[in-house]
Motif scaffolding. Sequence first.
Motif, mmCIF file in Angstrom:
data_model
loop_
_atom_site.group_PDB
_atom_site.id
_atom_site.type_symbol
_atom_site.label_atom_id
_atom_site.label_comp_id
_atom_site.label_asym_id
_atom_site.label_seq_id
_atom_site.Cartn_x
_atom_site.Cartn_y
_atom_site.Cartn_z
ATOM 1 N N ASN A 276 2.221 1.597 -6.514
ATOM 2 C CA ASN A 276 3.291 2.285 -7.248
ATOM 3 C C ASN A 276 4.592 1.500 -7.326
ATOM 4 N N THR A 277 4.489 0.179 -7.136
ATOM 5 C CA THR A 277 5.703 -0.649 -7.182
ATOM 6 C C THR A 277 5.410 -1.925 -7.971
ATOM 7 N N ALA A 278 6.360 -2.844 -7.937
ATOM 8 C CA ALA A 278 6.196 -4.129 -8.644
ATOM 9 C C ALA A 278 5.060 -4.969 -8.054
ATOM 10 N N LEU A 279 4.437 -4.478 -6.968
ATOM 11 C CA LEU A 279 3.354 -5.231 -6.322
ATOM 12 C C LEU A 279 1.976 -4.845 -6.852
ATOM 13 N N LYS A 280 1.940 -4.032 -7.903
ATOM 14 C CA LYS A 280 0.636 -3.501 -8.348
ATOM 15 C C LYS A 280 -0.342 -4.564 -8.852
ATOM 16 N N ALA B 137 6.809 -9.732 3.182
ATOM 17 C CA ALA B 137 6.105 -11.008 3.386
ATOM 18 C C ALA B 137 5.158 -11.283 2.216
ATOM 19 N N MET B 138 4.369 -10.277 1.844
ATOM 20 C CA MET B 138 3.403 -10.452 0.743
ATOM 21 C C MET B 138 4.122 -10.728 -0.574
ATOM 22 N N ASN B 139 5.212 -10.003 -0.810
ATOM 23 C CA ASN B 139 5.969 -10.194 -2.050
ATOM 24 C C ASN B 139 6.513 -11.624 -2.139
ATOM 25 N N SER B 140 7.040 -12.142 -1.007
ATOM 26 C CA SER B 140 7.618 -13.496 -1.017
ATOM 27 C C SER B 140 6.533 -14.554 -1.255
ATOM 28 N N ILE B 141 5.351 -14.328 -0.714
ATOM 29 C CA ILE B 141 4.239 -15.280 -0.928
ATOM 30 C C ILE B 141 3.808 -15.256 -2.393
ATOM 31 N N TYR B 142 3.616 -14.040 -2.913
ATOM 32 C CA TYR B 142 3.121 -13.851 -4.283
ATOM 33 C C TYR B 142 4.074 -14.429 -5.332
ATOM 34 N N ARG B 143 5.384 -14.208 -5.123
ATOM 35 C CA ARG B 143 6.374 -14.632 -6.130
ATOM 36 C C ARG B 143 6.623 -16.143 -6.123
ATOM 37 N N ASN B 144 6.235 -16.810 -5.043
ATOM 38 C CA ASN B 144 6.543 -18.241 -4.940
ATOM 39 C C ASN B 144 5.341 -19.159 -5.156
ATOM 40 N N TYR C 184 12.284 -7.574 -0.076
ATOM 41 C CA TYR C 184 11.816 -6.234 0.297
ATOM 42 C C TYR C 184 11.661 -5.361 -0.945
ATOM 43 N N VAL C 185 10.577 -4.614 -0.994
ATOM 44 C CA VAL C 185 10.321 -3.685 -2.101
ATOM 45 C C VAL C 185 10.412 -2.273 -1.519
ATOM 46 N N VAL D 9 -4.860 -6.085 7.193
ATOM 47 C CA VAL D 9 -5.534 -5.391 8.290
ATOM 48 C C VAL D 9 -4.618 -4.293 8.800
ATOM 49 N N THR D 10 -5.155 -3.079 8.851
ATOM 50 C CA THR D 10 -4.315 -1.962 9.283
ATOM 51 C C THR D 10 -5.157 -0.950 10.044
ATOM 52 N N LEU D 11 -4.510 0.116 10.508
ATOM 53 C CA LEU D 11 -5.235 1.185 11.194
ATOM 54 C C LEU D 11 -5.454 2.322 10.212
ATOM 55 N N ASN D 12 -6.440 3.122 10.509
ATOM 56 C CA ASN D 12 -6.893 4.161 9.586
ATOM 57 C C ASN D 12 -5.777 5.044 9.039
ATOM 58 N N ASP D 13 -4.810 5.415 9.906
ATOM 59 C CA ASP D 13 -3.775 6.363 9.462
ATOM 60 C C ASP D 13 -2.700 5.728 8.574
ATOM 61 N N THR D 14 -2.790 4.416 8.358
ATOM 62 C CA THR D 14 -1.788 3.724 7.533
ATOM 63 C C THR D 14 -2.305 3.417 6.127
ATOM 64 N N VAL D 15 -3.623 3.538 5.941
ATOM 65 C CA VAL D 15 -4.261 3.102 4.691
ATOM 66 C C VAL D 15 -3.635 3.737 3.451
ATOM 67 N N ASP D 16 -3.482 5.059 3.459
ATOM 68 C CA ASP D 16 -2.974 5.754 2.261
ATOM 69 C C ASP D 16 -1.535 5.335 1.932
ATOM 70 N N HIS D 17 -0.710 5.229 2.975
ATOM 71 C CA HIS D 17 0.693 4.831 2.792
ATOM 72 C C HIS D 17 0.766 3.429 2.179
ATOM 73 N N LEU D 18 -0.027 2.518 2.735
ATOM 74 C CA LEU D 18 -0.047 1.132 2.253
ATOM 75 C C LEU D 18 -0.519 1.060 0.798
ATOM 76 N N ARG D 19 -1.575 1.796 0.485
ATOM 77 C CA ARG D 19 -2.116 1.750 -0.875
ATOM 78 C C ARG D 19 -1.099 2.284 -1.886
ATOM 79 N N LEU D 20 -0.402 3.355 -1.523
ATOM 80 C CA LEU D 20 0.634 3.923 -2.406
ATOM 81 C C LEU D 20 1.753 2.911 -2.645
#
Length: 372
Positions: free
Chosen positions: A116-120, A84-91, A351-352, A101-112
């Motif tokens: 570390n992708t074309a979304l940097k 979703a974010m990629n489609s908004i950003y590219r257009n 999708y990335v 907005v996320t939960l504490n245990d997802t923060v590290d995964h999301l940040r990585l």
Amino acid sequence: SVKFSVNISILIVAVVIFLLVLHHNFLGLSDFLKRELSDSNPLGLQPVDFIHAVPQRLADERNDKEISVVIAASDERLGGAIAAMNSIYRNTKSNVVFHVVTLNDTVDHLRLWLSNTALKNLRYRILDFDPRVLQGKVQVDPQKADTLKPLTFARFYLPNLVPHVEKAIYVDDDIIVQDDILELYNTPLKPGHAAAFSDDCDSTTNKVAVRGAGNQYNYIGFLDYKKETIRKLAMKANTCSFNPGVFVANLTEWKLQNITKRLEKWMALNVEEELYSRTLAGSITTPPLLIVFYKQHSSIDPMWNVRHLGSSAGKRYSPQFVKAAKLLHWNGHFKPWGRTASYAEVWEKWYVPDPTGKFSLIRRRSEAYEAK
């Protein structure tokens, strides 16, 4: 005399060094205090990351209109939020800032995934949502405790998520944007309206029969009209409902009208009185919004929320219509990252892949589907 002048020189150097250290520490303290003040939040919505400055190269390419987009990102659906974010950003050429907005245990995964992708180059803040804010406001069945999705209620707390913004867009994670989000952001809101939604009686939706729930496109599909508390509101049962998965909010008006507190009031009342329809097929976040925004919301262009792509595995719309849609929404059980979904190939373009390998597409298309 030489000795005296040397001592004076040493003293001057020492004073300069002392002043520089003091200045540096003061700046650090000032910055720290600024962050502390802006981060302290009664809801426990703590910013985990701060928004990067726009790289000069991108600043030259993009116009300076800053658009705040709020999106929830749960771990099991993280790939959806990323696409979703990629489609908004590219257009868009606008300066979009994502408030994720996320939960504490997802923060590290999301940040990585973001770094570390074309979304940097995305500009974003990661916000850690504290589910304890929902205590006493959501009925939790002990047998189905894991079915409660706290992040679906993040949209109720928009002014807390983006405190210094006058206007924001909220989007679900199961959407793809195919046009410039600036157009949605510029949706005119009538005076006194805190939000603009897409009505369920609009031409693109038609009247969707949801199994077991009749036609889920009006208020009686979401609220229990046998309850006196609902009847007292004098809201017509056949009033067209709206979809809260994509909306534009005027946060100045939202705060003025105390929308968050009013939504919480109806959540708590439902825990006591079970006010929602028993055949409710949609999200339990919809009924409080329907009550609070009854005849008090503006409308977004229906092409900015072409939904029900996830209502069945079959193709609901023609390929030409899907191509013309400004925003596609896979609300329903059949998500585009799941086993079967209509127009999953459209979603997949945005999708990335997950650099950690944790999130994998589990789609298993039949040979017939592949052949199409």
